[in-house]
Scaffold this motif. Structure first.
Motif, PDB file in Angstrom:
ATOM      1  N   GLU A  26       0.824  -1.213   0.000  1.00 56.50           N
ATOM      2  CA  GLU A  26       0.000   0.000   0.000  1.00 56.50           C
ATOM      3  C   GLU A  26       0.860   1.266   0.000  1.00 56.50           C
ATOM      4  N   THR A  27       1.906   1.309   0.821  1.00 56.34           N
ATOM      5  CA  THR A  27       2.732   2.518   0.929  1.00 56.34           C
ATOM      6  C   THR A  27       3.451   2.819  -0.377  1.00 56.34           C
ATOM      7  N   ILE A  28       4.092   1.808  -0.967  1.00 57.93           N
ATOM      8  CA  ILE A  28       4.810   2.022  -2.231  1.00 57.93           C
ATOM      9  C   ILE A  28       3.833   2.384  -3.343  1.00 57.93           C
ATOM     10  N   ALA A  29       2.661   1.749  -3.363  1.00 60.77           N
ATOM     11  CA  ALA A  29       1.675   2.022  -4.413  1.00 60.77           C
ATOM     12  C   ALA A  29       1.181   3.457  -4.353  1.00 60.77           C
ATOM     13  N   SER A  30       1.047   3.999  -3.148  1.00 62.54           N
ATOM     14  CA  SER A  30       0.557   5.378  -3.004  1.00 62.54           C
ATOM     15  C   SER A  30       1.535   6.395  -3.593  1.00 62.54           C
ATOM     16  N   GLN A  31       2.807   6.003  -3.749  1.00 62.79           N
ATOM     17  CA  GLN A  31       3.823   6.908  -4.304  1.00 62.79           C
ATOM     18  C   GLN A  31       3.990   6.739  -5.812  1.00 62.79           C
ATOM     19  N   SER A  32       3.343   5.729  -6.385  1.00 60.87           N
ATOM     20  CA  SER A  32       3.495   5.449  -7.811  1.00 60.87           C
ATOM     21  C   SER A  32       2.655   6.398  -8.650  1.00 60.87           C
ATOM     22  N   GLN A  33       3.171   6.764  -9.816  1.00 60.71           N
ATOM     23  CA  GLN A  33       2.447   7.624 -10.758  1.00 60.71           C
ATOM     24  C   GLN A  33       1.986   6.844 -11.991  1.00 60.71           C
ATOM     25  N   ASN A  34       1.998   5.503 -11.909  1.00 61.19           N
ATOM     26  CA  ASN A  34       1.644   4.653 -13.043  1.00 61.19           C
ATOM     27  C   ASN A  34       0.125   4.443 -13.066  1.00 61.19           C
ATOM     28  N   PRO A  35      -0.586   5.025 -14.058  1.00 59.76           N
ATOM     29  CA  PRO A  35      -2.056   4.923 -14.071  1.00 59.76           C
ATOM     30  C   PRO A  35      -2.559   3.498 -14.293  1.00 59.76           C
ATOM     31  N   VAL A  36      -1.807   2.689 -15.045  1.00 60.67           N
ATOM     32  CA  VAL A  36      -2.244   1.312 -15.304  1.00 60.67           C
ATOM     33  C   VAL A  36      -2.167   0.487 -14.020  1.00 60.67           C
ATOM     34  N   LEU A  37      -1.066   0.632 -13.263  1.00 63.22           N
ATOM     35  CA  LEU A  37      -0.945  -0.084 -12.000  1.00 63.22           C
ATOM     36  C   LEU A  37      -1.999   0.389 -10.997  1.00 63.22           C
ATOM     37  N   ALA A  38      -2.276   1.693 -11.016  1.00 64.57           N
ATOM     38  CA  ALA A  38      -3.301   2.233 -10.110  1.00 64.57           C
ATOM     39  C   ALA A  38      -4.666   1.621 -10.417  1.00 64.57           C
ATOM     40  N   LEU A  39      -4.967   1.482 -11.714  1.00 63.08           N
ATOM     41  CA  LEU A  39      -6.242   0.878 -12.124  1.00 63.08           C
ATOM     42  C   LEU A  39      -6.298  -0.592 -11.689  1.00 63.08           C
ATOM     43  N   LYS A  40      -5.196  -1.316 -11.881  1.00 64.65           N
ATOM     44  CA  LYS A  40      -5.179  -2.733 -11.509  1.00 64.65           C
ATOM     45  C   LYS A  40      -5.401  -2.902 -10.006  1.00 64.65           C
ATOM     46  N   ARG A  41      -4.839  -2.003  -9.192  1.00 67.47           N
ATOM     47  CA  ARG A  41      -5.034  -2.086  -7.745  1.00 67.47           C
ATOM     48  C   ARG A  41      -6.488  -1.790  -7.362  1.00 67.47           C
ATOM     49  N   LYS A  42      -7.117  -0.873  -8.078  1.00 66.50           N
ATOM     50  CA  LYS A  42      -8.538  -0.599  -7.818  1.00 66.50           C
ATOM     51  C   LYS A  42      -9.382  -1.847  -8.112  1.00 66.50           C
ATOM     52  N   VAL A  43      -9.023  -2.537  -9.192  1.00 66.79           N
ATOM     53  CA  VAL A  43      -9.742  -3.776  -9.533  1.00 66.79           C
ATOM     54  C   VAL A  43      -9.551  -4.822  -8.439  1.00 66.79           C
ATOM     55  N   ILE A  44      -8.319  -4.943  -7.941  1.00 70.95           N
ATOM     56  CA  ILE A  44      -8.051  -5.900  -6.861  1.00 70.95           C
ATOM     57  C   ILE A  44      -8.828  -5.517  -5.606  1.00 70.95           C
ATOM     58  N   ALA A  45      -8.916  -4.212  -5.327  1.00 72.98           N
ATOM     59  CA  ALA A  45      -9.704  -3.746  -4.177  1.00 72.98           C
ATOM     60  C   ALA A  45     -11.171  -4.141  -4.331  1.00 72.98           C
ATOM     61  N   LEU A  46     -11.677  -4.065  -5.564  1.00 74.70           N
ATOM     62  CA  LEU A  46     -13.068  -4.464  -5.829  1.00 74.70           C
ATOM     63  C   LEU A  46     -13.252  -5.968  -5.616  1.00 74.70           C
ATOM     64  N   GLU A  47     -12.321  -6.757  -6.126  1.00 75.70           N
ATOM     65  CA  GLU A  47     -12.439  -8.213  -6.043  1.00 75.70           C
ATOM     66  C   GLU A  47     -12.300  -8.728  -4.605  1.00 75.70           C
ATOM     67  N   THR A  48     -11.640  -7.951  -3.742  1.00 80.98           N
ATOM     68  CA  THR A  48     -11.460  -8.375  -2.340  1.00 80.98           C
ATOM     69  C   THR A  48     -12.344  -7.576  -1.391  1.00 80.98           C
ATOM     70  N   TRP A  49     -13.273  -6.797  -1.940  1.00 80.02           N
ATOM     71  CA  TRP A  49     -14.089  -5.866  -1.146  1.00 80.02           C
ATOM     72  C   TRP A  49     -14.852  -6.590  -0.030  1.00 80.02           C
ATOM     73  N   ASP A  50     -15.575  -7.643  -0.383  1.00 80.33           N
ATOM     74  CA  ASP A  50     -16.401  -8.342   0.606  1.00 80.33           C
ATOM     75  C   ASP A  50     -15.544  -8.967   1.706  1.00 80.33           C
ATOM     76  N   ALA A  51     -14.424  -9.584   1.314  1.00 79.54           N
ATOM     77  CA  ALA A  51     -13.582 -10.266   2.297  1.00 79.54           C
ATOM     78  C   ALA A  51     -12.882  -9.280   3.238  1.00 79.54           C
ATOM     79  N   ARG A  52     -12.630  -8.053   2.759  1.00 80.11           N
ATOM     80  CA  ARG A  52     -11.950  -7.045   3.579  1.00 80.11           C
ATOM     81  C   ARG A  52     -12.918  -6.282   4.468  1.00 80.11           C
ATOM     82  N   ALA A  53     -14.240  -6.456   4.222  1.00 85.44           N
ATOM     83  CA  ALA A  53     -15.260  -5.687   4.965  1.00 85.44           C
ATOM     84  C   ALA A  53     -14.925  -4.195   4.898  1.00 85.44           C
TER      85      ALA A  53
END
Length: 630
Positions: free
Chosen positions: A101-128
């Protein structure tokens, strides 16, 4: 190709795979660039399974983190998270997501940012997760459409579609699947198109159309075999088994499940093994093999809990509770039902709630708590009606959103025009006011026009829906409509043992009427008969034109003496009716065949109707103008 060649190829493949793993595990990269190049090639290597890639990525991620190669670490970790979520290793994906999470917040790569949002969506229910899921979904769709990477765009839209599907929002799920398919088509990505086809098949299965689902699955399976995607092939074996189960082809379903289990075991796909075991357990439920089903459910439960999938956990607990009910393990069944209710509350899904209510109704009916069982059944039916009604309204809501968008664009255009006019011609205030008035009038006309358009479209949809369920000649419900209703009442009778009668009616000597007086007069006879049927049945009963001069009547909460009442009422009403073109001395008669639902005789609604049809033939053979009941 002979047997020895095949064996040699298998051995060579195994050795090659083993060497790759060992080499990767100990490989020291000379630079971050070299590592990034290897990671990219590994991601696109179709010869390796997802589980092999997961094993290979582990030491790479550790090495990148140790050397503080942040770019390589983030890229490799993101790919690993995608692999983990696609194989349902949700908890491992969450751990890696939090660690980066910390390293990702410093990244300026829009494609990686989008992929992390998708992962957040796919793990949304399990993370409550606390927050608005719709905001995240809007960001994913917006970001996906803004990037040029077609494969990432397609995968992101597909993930949103899957989330919509799991939430029971089939309309928006299909819209996302269509957009994802377009992206993969443009990228010429066959494998991902197969995943879209698989997702469309899942929607068809859930919507009660397993035959269409099989068509999608078959196309996807062909691509999976062509591209060597064994993981997808095993998934499709499971899905095809579930579709065959819905079609009642239990032998074929079990063969597919056994194949899925074998392939998942070979791939070391623990979640795939769980799904296959659960699929076989559900087949045992359909065969009333409750002890075997319970054993499989309980064997799979620890792995299901470890996977972090609340939906899979719910299905397993409901399967256990249902099996325990039939085995008279009531206290244990009730405990599992209570645990299931907690998951239903977390998921906030109508589909999950409906499945829970079905098992709860069955349990209370079994223990003799009929009042509560009835109330639960009523809640289930109300929720089903609300769910399907909402599905029908979503298309209208879509048009309303489009309308609001068009209106906003027009308002923005008017505002821009007004500002430009003020900047250029401040001295012409009166002309500007006149222009504004015209714009307002035009906007109002546009609003009125769009509203009228939406109203007409809505009326047309309702009209065409009614046409699809109505017999064109008589205005009565057609075969499809009456069979849909019959299926609902059949399922209700299976759960509650409420009396249910299937009545097939055939107008006697109707061909003679057509030959003697003409088809126009025959049509009048059919219309009169439909009106007579409508006037003599109770409010709770339904009828429909089954085909030709044949009618199907569904009588709920009915006992055998009422059949004679219906027959005599209908006979009197038809006899008293004046039919244009038919002489008064020509009496129109009919025959009836009746069957009552019997859980010992009827394994499907077709069995009930078939018994009514046999009784109809008996009535015809007995001289017509009578009824036979069994």
């Amino acid at each position: 190709m002979n047997y020895r060649v095949i064996v040699n190829l298998v051995i060579a493949t195994f050795i090659f795979s083993f060497i790759i793993k060992q080499t990767t595990a100990v490989q020291e990269f000379k630079s971050e660039t070299q590592m990034l190049e290897f990671v990219e090639s590994l991601e696109n290597d179709e010869a390796l399974s997802e589980f092999e890639k997961i094993d290979i990525f582990k030491p790479i991620i550790e090495q990148a983190n140790t050397l503080q190669w942040d770019s390589a670490y983030l890229v490799a970790a993101t790919i690993q998270m995608q692999l983990l979520t696609s194989s349902d290793n949700i908890q491992d994906a969450i751990k890696l997501f939090d660690a980066t999470e910390t390293i990702a917040s410093q990244s300026q790569n829009p494609v990686l940012a989008l992929k992390r949002k998708v992962i957040a969506l796919e793990t949304w229910d399990a993370r409550a997760t606390v927050g608005d899921i719709e905001v995240l979904i809007e960001e994913i769709v917006s970001d996906a459409m803004a990037i040029n990477d077609l494969n990432t765009r397609g995968k992101s839209l597909l993930a949103v579609g899957v989330y919509r599907y799991l939430s029971g929002d089939y309309v928006n799920a299909i819209e996302m699947y269509d957009s994802a398919f377009v992206a993969f088509e443009a990228a010429d990505n066959k494998k991902q198109k197969a995943y879209v086809l698989t997702s469309l098949g899942n929607v068809s299965t859930d919507k009660g159309d397993p035959q269409s689902a099989l068509t999608y699955f078959t196309k996807a399976r062909k691509i999976a075999i062509e591209t060597g995607d064994r993981f997808l092939e095993s998934m499709l074996e499971f899905n095809m088994g579930m579709a065959e189960k819905e079609l009642g082809n239990l032998k074929e379903a079990r063969e597919y499940m056994a194949s899925a289990l074998l392939m998942s075991d070979e791939l070391r796909d623990e979640v795939g093994v769980l799904y296959a075991q659960l699929g076989i357990a559900f087949l045992d439920v359909d065969n009333n093999q409750w002890a075997s089903a319970l054993e499989l459910f309980q064997k799979a439960l620890p792995g299901v809990v470890a996977s972090g999938s609340e939906r899979l956990h719910l299905d397993t607990l409901l399967g256990i509770a249902k099996s325990q009910t039939q085995l008279d393990l009531i206290e244990q069944a009730n405990d599992n039902l209570i645990k299931s209710k907690e998951l239903v509350d977390n998921l906030k899904s109508d589909v999950a709630h409906i499945n829970y209510l079905k098992v709860a109704t069955s349990l209370n009916h079994y223990i003799g708590n009929h009042e509560l069982a009835y109330n639960l059944l009523k809640e289930q039916r109300d929720l089903e009606e609300k769910f399907f009604e909402e599905e029908q309204q979503k298309q209208l809501q879509k048009y309303q959103v489009e309308f609001d968008t068009v209106l906003k664009e027009k308002e923005n255009a008017a505002l821009v025009a007004e500002n430009q006019s003020q900047q250029k011609r401040l001295e012409e205030q009166e002309k500007i006011k006149e222009l504004n008035r015209k714009i307002i009038i035009l906007s109002l006309l546009l609003v009125v026009g769009l509203i009228i358009f939406l109203v007409v479209q809505n009326k047309n949809r309702v009209h065409f829906k009614n046409m699809a369920l109505r017999d064109f000649l008589t205005g009565a419900p057609n075969r499809r409509a009456i069979l849909d209703y019959a299926n609902l009442r059949y399922e209700e009778a299976k759960q509650t043992d409420m009396p249910l009668a299937f009545v097939l009616i055939d107008i006697d000597e109707f061909k003679i009427v057509n030959d003697r007086f003409g088809h126009n007069i025959g049509d009048e006879v059919l219309k009169t008969f439909a009106n007579a049927l409508k006037s003599v049945i109770r409010q709770q009963d339904r009828f429909g034109r089954y085909g030709g001069e044949e009618w199907l009547l569904i009588l709920t909460d009915t006992k055998e003496p009422y059949i004679e009442v219906i027959f005599e009422r209908l006979k009197t009403k038809v006899t008293e009716s004046d039919i244009v073109g038919v002489p008064k001395n020509c009496v129109i008669t009919f025959s009836m065949g009746v069957s009552f639902y019997d859980n010992h005789l009827d394994n499907s609604i077709e069995d009930s109707i078939c018994r009514a049809d046999k009784n109809l033939y008996k009535a015809k053979a007995s001289g017509r103008n009578c009824f036979i009941v069994s």
